[in-house]
Structures are given as structure tokens and as C-alpha cells.
Design a protein around this motif. Structure first.
Motif, PDB file in Angstrom:
ATOM      1  N   SER A 138       0.880  -1.257   0.052  1.00 44.25           N
ATOM      2  CA  SER A 138       0.047   0.061   0.114  1.00 44.25           C
ATOM      3  C   SER A 138       0.889   1.217   0.129  1.00 44.25           C
ATOM      4  CB  SER A 138      -0.832  -0.005   1.236  1.00 44.25           C
ATOM      5  OG  SER A 138      -1.749   0.941   1.245  1.00 44.25           O
ATOM      6  N   VAL A 139       1.082   1.770  -1.187  1.00 43.82           N
ATOM      7  CA  VAL A 139       2.209   2.961  -1.232  1.00 43.82           C
ATOM      8  C   VAL A 139       1.511   3.973  -1.906  1.00 43.82           C
ATOM      9  CG1 VAL A 139       4.404   3.539  -2.381  1.00 43.82           C
ATOM     10  CG2 VAL A 139       3.861   1.231  -1.776  1.00 43.82           C
ATOM     11  N   CYS A 140       1.639   5.278  -1.381  1.00 45.13           N
ATOM     12  CA  CYS A 140       1.406   6.599  -1.799  1.00 45.13           C
ATOM     13  C   CYS A 140       2.227   7.565  -2.277  1.00 45.13           C
ATOM     14  CB  CYS A 140       0.463   7.108  -0.771  1.00 45.13           C
ATOM     15  SG  CYS A 140      -0.934   6.405  -0.167  1.00 45.13           S
ATOM     16  N   TYR A 141       2.136   8.255  -3.227  1.00 41.04           N
ATOM     17  CA  TYR A 141       2.984   9.525  -3.659  1.00 41.04           C
ATOM     18  C   TYR A 141       2.572  10.554  -3.280  1.00 41.04           C
ATOM     19  CZ  TYR A 141       5.140  12.789  -7.015  1.00 41.04           C
ATOM     20  OH  TYR A 141       5.802  13.875  -7.583  1.00 41.04           O
ATOM     21  N   GLU A 142       3.637  11.077  -2.687  1.00 41.81           N
ATOM     22  CA  GLU A 142       3.146  12.758  -2.103  1.00 41.81           C
ATOM     23  C   GLU A 142       4.285  13.574  -2.400  1.00 41.81           C
ATOM     24  OE1 GLU A 142       1.209  15.081  -1.092  1.00 41.81           O
ATOM     25  OE2 GLU A 142       0.481  13.818   0.213  1.00 41.81           O
ATOM     26  N   GLU A 143       3.967  14.999  -2.183  1.00 36.25           N
ATOM     27  CA  GLU A 143       4.952  16.192  -2.537  1.00 36.25           C
ATOM     28  C   GLU A 143       5.037  16.853  -1.050  1.00 36.25           C
ATOM     29  OE1 GLU A 143       3.687  17.708  -6.127  1.00 36.25           O
ATOM     30  OE2 GLU A 143       4.487  16.215  -7.415  1.00 36.25           O
ATOM     31  N   VAL A 144       6.122  17.271  -0.570  1.00 35.77           N
ATOM     32  CA  VAL A 144       6.073  18.193   0.367  1.00 35.77           C
ATOM     33  C   VAL A 144       6.234  19.567  -0.211  1.00 35.77           C
ATOM     34  CG1 VAL A 144       8.625  17.703   0.974  1.00 35.77           C
ATOM     35  CG2 VAL A 144       7.133  18.957   2.679  1.00 35.77           C
ATOM     36  N   LEU A 145       5.676  20.640   0.027  1.00 36.43           N
ATOM     37  CA  LEU A 145       5.972  21.966  -0.516  1.00 36.43           C
ATOM     38  C   LEU A 145       6.560  22.916   0.543  1.00 36.43           C
ATOM     39  CD1 LEU A 145       5.221  24.015  -2.798  1.00 36.43           C
ATOM     40  CD2 LEU A 145       2.973  24.387  -1.577  1.00 36.43           C
ATOM     41  N   PHE A 146       7.484  23.499   0.181  1.00 31.61           N
ATOM     42  CA  PHE A 146       8.483  24.586   1.115  1.00 31.61           C
ATOM     43  C   PHE A 146       7.843  25.960   0.583  1.00 31.61           C
ATOM     44  CE2 PHE A 146      10.908  20.642   1.199  1.00 31.61           C
ATOM     45  CZ  PHE A 146      10.837  20.139   2.585  1.00 31.61           C
ATOM     46  N   ASN A 147       7.271  26.693   1.055  1.00 30.24           N
ATOM     47  CA  ASN A 147       6.769  27.795   0.578  1.00 30.24           C
ATOM     48  C   ASN A 147       7.691  28.881   1.080  1.00 30.24           C
ATOM     49  OD1 ASN A 147       4.951  29.701  -0.641  1.00 30.24           O
ATOM     50  ND2 ASN A 147       4.281  30.363   1.175  1.00 30.24           N
ATOM     51  N   GLU A 148       8.576  29.901   0.036  1.00 33.39           N
ATOM     52  CA  GLU A 148       9.405  30.753   0.385  1.00 33.39           C
ATOM     53  C   GLU A 148      10.573  30.275   1.549  1.00 33.39           C
ATOM     54  OE1 GLU A 148       6.999  34.334   1.637  1.00 33.39           O
ATOM     55  OE2 GLU A 148       6.717  34.853  -0.519  1.00 33.39           O
ATOM     56  N   PRO A 149      11.245  29.289   1.127  1.00 30.28           N
ATOM     57  CA  PRO A 149      12.303  28.758   2.057  1.00 30.28           C
ATOM     58  C   PRO A 149      13.350  29.723   2.500  1.00 30.28           C
ATOM     59  CG  PRO A 149      12.490  28.292  -0.351  1.00 30.28           C
ATOM     60  CD  PRO A 149      11.372  28.595  -0.248  1.00 30.28           C
ATOM     61  N   VAL A 150      13.757  29.637   3.547  1.00 24.78           N
ATOM     62  CA  VAL A 150      15.004  30.377   3.687  1.00 24.78           C
ATOM     63  C   VAL A 150      16.141  30.143   2.820  1.00 24.78           C
ATOM     64  CG1 VAL A 150      14.415  30.501   6.212  1.00 24.78           C
ATOM     65  CG2 VAL A 150      15.998  28.807   5.501  1.00 24.78           C
ATOM     66  N   GLU A 151      16.921  31.199   2.899  1.00 22.42           N
ATOM     67  CA  GLU A 151      18.001  31.287   1.668  1.00 22.42           C
ATOM     68  C   GLU A 151      18.854  30.062   1.661  1.00 22.42           C
ATOM     69  OE1 GLU A 151      19.960  34.927   2.013  1.00 22.42           O
ATOM     70  OE2 GLU A 151      18.668  35.801   0.644  1.00 22.42           O
ATOM     71  N   ALA A 152      19.162  29.544   3.045  1.00 18.44           N
ATOM     72  CA  ALA A 152      20.375  28.763   3.232  1.00 18.44           C
ATOM     73  C   ALA A 152      19.635  27.215   2.766  1.00 18.44           C
ATOM     74  CB  ALA A 152      20.688  28.302   4.713  1.00 18.44           C
ATOM     75  N   PHE A 153      18.405  26.872   2.991  1.00 17.12           N
ATOM     76  CA  PHE A 153      17.695  25.858   2.695  1.00 17.12           C
ATOM     77  C   PHE A 153      17.367  25.806   1.085  1.00 17.12           C
ATOM     78  CE2 PHE A 153      13.487  22.928   2.922  1.00 17.12           C
ATOM     79  CZ  PHE A 153      14.292  21.943   3.073  1.00 17.12           C
TER      80      PHE A 153
END
Length: 245
Positions: A138-153
Motif C-alpha cells: 500500500s504505497v502513496c505518492y506525495e509532495e512536500v511543499l516548501f513555501n518561500e524557503p530560507v536562503e540556506a535551505f
């Protein structure tokens, strides 16, 4: 006043990173039952978080916490390095809380999702799968969204080719490491069903479904126009029906 070092954000930017998560389970072989498994357990199973094509995702994901059913000893399992997975045995299905902790440079708060452990087949030839003791996934595809990340990241997520230190002696050159990618594979493979190929197939299926719906709507509109025309003809010859008070 300028933002403190390490907290300045890249405005107007959103960056996503794909991953898959899920469970795999297989029934015990009666002839080769694990010796340390409790007598009522029937399956060996695994819960995991990994890259879509098993890529290294530890450059943005620092650790993963899996919260199992309370009947398990040490039901909260913190996995601090890849592979981010937990293996166990059991007899029943339950919801597993999966909590993501991002690398310190991200300054992002942890996020949590839930996933149901599946021990028994639920599609296809169920009885044959039971007889074969086939693995249940039972496998799912997902995306994590980083909104306006800090510069280092932002640099970690989007940086170009990186030089890694060589284990060789003096004068040895560093190896070039490929930049991180957010792209899913072009083609599907036996171990991975999430790809551009499958995405395009799904888009084609959705396109055909839309066409079918539009066709049905057009047919119903035609029927409605015909029925309205019949009603008008009846009203001319028979008069309008009298409404009862």
C-alpha cells in the motif's frame, strides 16, 4: 531592519520535493515462522518513507517518526538516518502516524501524515494472492511543499553540482555529486510505478473520461430539447394543464 542571518526567505518561491510512503506485508510461512514472533502474529510488515525511485532524500529530510499501535512495545519509533523504515510483525491492521522532521537549515516545522497498514489483499484475485502468500503493498505518492524557503535551505534544495571530499590521499580530487532533483522518473519499473509515463497515462484516461461526460451531457441536452418541443406541441393541442391549489 534586515532579517537575522539564516532566516531571510526567498520571496515568491515555492519548491516541492516528491517522495513515497507506505507499507509492505507478507504472511508468515507456516514452515518457517520467525522464532521471536508472538504466537498470535501472522504477518511480517514494514512501513517506510523513501525517494520516488529510492533516491537519497536525507538532504532535506532529517528524521522520521513512526507512531505504531499502542500494543507495540516502544510504539514511537524515531528513525534518524536512511533508510527511513520500521520492520515489525503483527496480526491486525491499524493507522500509522508518520511525522517528518526537516533538516535544521530549513527552519521548517515538522509535518505529519497518516497511513493505514494493509496486511490483506484488497484488489485483484484475492483468494489466489492468499494462497500464494503474496506481498501486500500500500504505497502513496506525495509532495512536500516548501513555501518561500530560507536562503540556506533554498541553496540545499536547488544548488548545482556539489563536490564531495575524496577518501584518497593528498592531491586526490573530489567527486562531483549530481544536484538534487525533484523530477519523478520518466519510465516505470518493477519496483516503482510512479513515473511521467504513468502520469501521462492517467492524464489520457482523465481526458477520455471528460470526453465521455461531455458526450453524455450533450445527449441529455438533446433529449431535453426534444421533450420540451413535445410539451409545447401538447400545450398547443390540449392546452396547459390546470394546476391544483
Amino acid at each position: 531592519m534586515p532579517a537575522p542571518a539564516g532566516t531571510k526567505r526567498v520571496r515568491g518561491v515555492q519548491i516541492y520535493r516528491p517522495f513515497i510512503y507506505g507499507t509492505e506485508a507478507i504472511p508468515f510461512d507456516p514452515e518457517n515462522r520467525p522464532k521471536d514472533a508472538p504466537p498470535d502474529h501472522t504477518h511480517k510488515w514494514k512501513v517506510f518513507v523513501r525517494g520516488v525511485n529510492n533516491e537519497d532524500i536525507s538532504y532535506w529530510l532529517r528524521k522520521v517518526q513512526f507512531k505504531l499501535h499502542d500494543t507495540y512495545a516502544n510504539s514511537v519509533r524515531m528513525i534518524e538516518s536512511p533508510p527511513f523504515e520500521v520492520e515489525e510483525t503483527g496480526w491486525g491492521e491499524f493507522e500509522i502516524a508518520i511525522k517528518f522532521y526537516f533538516v535544521p537549515d530549513s527552519t521548517e516545522k515538522p509535518q505529519q501524515i497518516w497511513h493505514g497498514l494493509k496486511l490483506h489483499p484488497y484488489y485483484g484475485d484475492v483468494e489466489q494472492q492468499k494462497r500464494d502468500r503474496s506481498m501486500v503493498t500500500s504505497v502513496c505518492y506525495e509532495e512536500v511543499l516548501f513555501n518561500e524557503p530560507v536562503e540556506a535551505f533554498y541553496d540545499l534544495l536547488t544548488g548545482g553540482a556539489q563536490v564531495t571530499k575524496s577518501k584518497g590521499g593528498k592531491g586526490a580530487k573530489g567527486a562531483i555529486k549530481a544536484p538534487p532533483t525533484a523530477e519523478i522518473p520518466l519510465k516505470s519499473s518493477g519496483a516503482n510505478k510512479f513515473s511521467k509515463e504513468e502520469e501521462n497515462k492517467e492524464l489520457d484516461r482523465l481526458g477520455e473520461a471528460v470526453k465521455q461526460v461531455q458526450k453524455l451531457i450533450a445527449e441529455e441536452k438533446t433529449k431535453l430539447v426534444e421533450e420540451e418541443a413535445k410539451l409545447q406541441e401538447l400545450e398547443k393541442t390540449e392546452g396547459k394543464p390546470i394546476k391544483k391549489k
